[in-house]
Write a protein that holds these residues in place. Structure first.
Motif, PDB file in Angstrom:
ATOM      1  N   ARG A 137       0.942  -1.271  -0.087  1.00 34.49           N
ATOM      2  CA  ARG A 137       0.186  -0.082   0.199  1.00 34.49           C
ATOM      3  C   ARG A 137       0.872   1.247   0.047  1.00 34.49           C
ATOM      4  NH1 ARG A 137      -2.927  -3.248   3.463  1.00 34.49           N
ATOM      5  NH2 ARG A 137      -4.976  -3.928   2.525  1.00 34.49           N
ATOM      6  N   ALA A 138       1.958   1.364   0.850  1.00 35.24           N
ATOM      7  CA  ALA A 138       2.855   2.351   0.714  1.00 35.24           C
ATOM      8  C   ALA A 138       3.422   2.359  -0.494  1.00 35.24           C
ATOM      9  CB  ALA A 138       3.958   2.245   1.876  1.00 35.24           C
ATOM     10  N   ASP A 141       1.709   4.070  -5.765  1.00 37.07           N
ATOM     11  CA  ASP A 141       1.172   5.407  -5.524  1.00 37.07           C
ATOM     12  C   ASP A 141       1.008   5.939  -6.944  1.00 37.07           C
ATOM     13  OD1 ASP A 141       4.009   6.121  -6.352  1.00 37.07           O
ATOM     14  OD2 ASP A 141       4.438   6.456  -4.256  1.00 37.07           O
ATOM     15  N   ALA A 142       0.846   7.228  -7.183  1.00 42.90           N
ATOM     16  CA  ALA A 142       0.810   8.090  -8.356  1.00 42.90           C
ATOM     17  C   ALA A 142       1.797   8.086  -9.203  1.00 42.90           C
ATOM     18  CB  ALA A 142       0.446   9.373  -8.148  1.00 42.90           C
ATOM     19  N   ARG A 143       3.115   7.574  -8.818  1.00 38.23           N
ATOM     20  CA  ARG A 143       4.300   7.374  -9.602  1.00 38.23           C
ATOM     21  C   ARG A 143       4.384   5.914 -10.274  1.00 38.23           C
ATOM     22  NH1 ARG A 143       8.541   8.254  -4.616  1.00 38.23           N
ATOM     23  NH2 ARG A 143       6.639   7.361  -3.814  1.00 38.23           N
ATOM     24  N   THR A 144       3.501   5.385  -9.714  1.00 34.32           N
ATOM     25  CA  THR A 144       3.639   3.807 -10.421  1.00 34.32           C
ATOM     26  C   THR A 144       3.130   3.370 -11.754  1.00 34.32           C
ATOM     27  OG1 THR A 144       3.381   2.874  -7.944  1.00 34.32           O
ATOM     28  CG2 THR A 144       3.052   1.276  -9.766  1.00 34.32           C
ATOM     29  N   ALA A 172      -4.322   3.395  -7.867  1.00 33.52           N
ATOM     30  CA  ALA A 172      -3.180   4.442  -8.249  1.00 33.52           C
ATOM     31  C   ALA A 172      -3.065   4.599  -9.655  1.00 33.52           C
ATOM     32  CB  ALA A 172      -1.846   3.648  -7.696  1.00 33.52           C
TER      33      ALA A 172
END
Length: 371
Positions: A137-138, A141-144, A172
């Motif tokens: 979960r950590a 994110d939006a960079r993935t 994401a």
């Protein structure tokens, strides 16, 4: 002991007799190129499309199926193509998330993408071999750009929560690739995914063929260029014989799903009894029961294998055999180098008999006792 007892079903499976018979005409008599426009070529093309439909039936009868030379090519196609597609849409998406215990086809490809400016994130696993979801979960994110995870681990048989990982990827805005090589036809596939990689020779079909499934609406840039075959995504002449064999194997997996599961479950229960003095690596609750990865304190597993030459079992992934390294999967469980080198993998399936399993277990236990 007579002929060798085969207990390495994660490395490859025996070719089903029905598959051999289905392939034979296409290897012996019907040799036309399926991409040719003449009548024999059209007949070959029709056989390929029938096989495509048979493979798709286990995938929900929707989406697009691209035949490849195997799961390794399918995974490379999905990872390279997916990563490039996502970065072209959003230059900020440069992160690729996978699990530290993935097969080398995924793990090494993700690491290779670092040379193209991507960031590789290898998620740790818990002592039972299952992915740490909090870390997932950590990391997602939006960079993935892409998340890749195997359904069933090839070395320890644990079944990852791929549905949860897909949800994290979707939230994401990232693509999700599932390596279903060990699970296709054996355990329920993820209800949703963007890409799924599968292989013929892990389901009692021929070696040299696999496929990448893509959800409706997803098109990837090609990994190889040439004649534009396979919907422009994978150039090269298809083998009708291999396609027909893959299709027949998938058809049998669908028809024998319950029968195979009952048989493998019974073998698992007996194997756990036969190896009661060993420790099982990985979760026993979330596991495909055709995989028994076990260790015994102080055992030299390499010596054990040499002393049990008439039994085909494994020290880990067949793809890493001969490297001299202990299994990265077992090390990721935190059991230590010595325990990893004291572990063996026993795999059984459709054609394994109870007598074979008991005979092999007696020989393995006897050799281990001598140590």
């Amino acid at each position: 002991m007579g002929r060798p007892i085969y207990l390495d079903y994660q490395a490859t499976t025996p070719l089903a007799p029905e598959v051999f018979e289905a392939m034979l005409p296409w290897l012996r008599d019907q040799f036309a190129n399926p991409h040719s426009a003449h009548r024999p070529g059209r007949a070959a093309a029709a056989a390929v499309e029938t096989a495509r439909g048979q493979v798709l039936q286990l995938l929900g009868n929707h989406g697009k199926l691209v035949f490849t030379s195997g799961a390794t090519e399918a995974i490379n196609m999905g990872l390279f193509g997916g990563a490039r597609l996502m970065r072209a849409r959003d230059a900020g998406r440069t992160r690729i998330v996978t699990i530290d215990t993935e097969h080398a086809a995924v793990r090494d490809t993700v690491l290779a993408l670092e040379d193209q400016g991507f960031e590789a994130i290898l998620l740790p696993v818990e002592p039972d071999g299952l992915v740490n979801l909090e870390r997932a979960r950590a990391a997602i994110d939006a960079r993935t750009a892409l998340v890749a995870a195997m359904l069933v681990n090839n070395e320890i048989g644990v079944i990852h929560p791929v549905g949860t990982l897909y949800d994290l990827a979707e939230e994401a805005g990232a693509l999700f690739l599932c390596d279903a090589v060990q699970g296709y036809g054996r355990v329920p596939l993820p209800p949703v995914a963007d890409m799924i990689a599968i292989s013929g020779h892990k389901i009692y079909g021929p070696k040299g063929i696999g496929a990448l499934w893509l959800r409706d609406g997803l098109d990837l840039p090609p990994l190889m260029f040439g004649g534009g075959q396979e919907q422009g995504m994978r150039s090269g002449t298809l083998s009708p014989g291999l396609c027909v064999g893959f299709g027949q194997a998938a058809k049998l997996m669908r028809e024998r799903f319950e029968t195979d599961a009952v048989h493998v479950g019974a073998l698992w229960e007996r194997a756990v009894e036969l190896f009661a003095g060993w420790n099982i690596n990985g979760s026993t609750a979330r596991r495909y029961h055709g995989n028994l990865n076990i260790r015994r304190e102080g055992l030299d597993a390499g010596r054990l294998m040499s002393e049990c030459r008439d039994i085909a079992f494994s020290l880990g992934s067949a793809c890493a055999s001969g490297s001299g390294r202990s299994s990265h999967v077992l090390r990721a469980l935190g059991i230590g180098e010595k325990a990893a080198r004291s572990s063996i993998r026993i795999g059984f399936g459709r054609y394994t008999t109870l007598d074979e399993l008991e005979e092999a277990a007696a020989a393995i236990n006897m050799a281990a006792d001598r140590q």
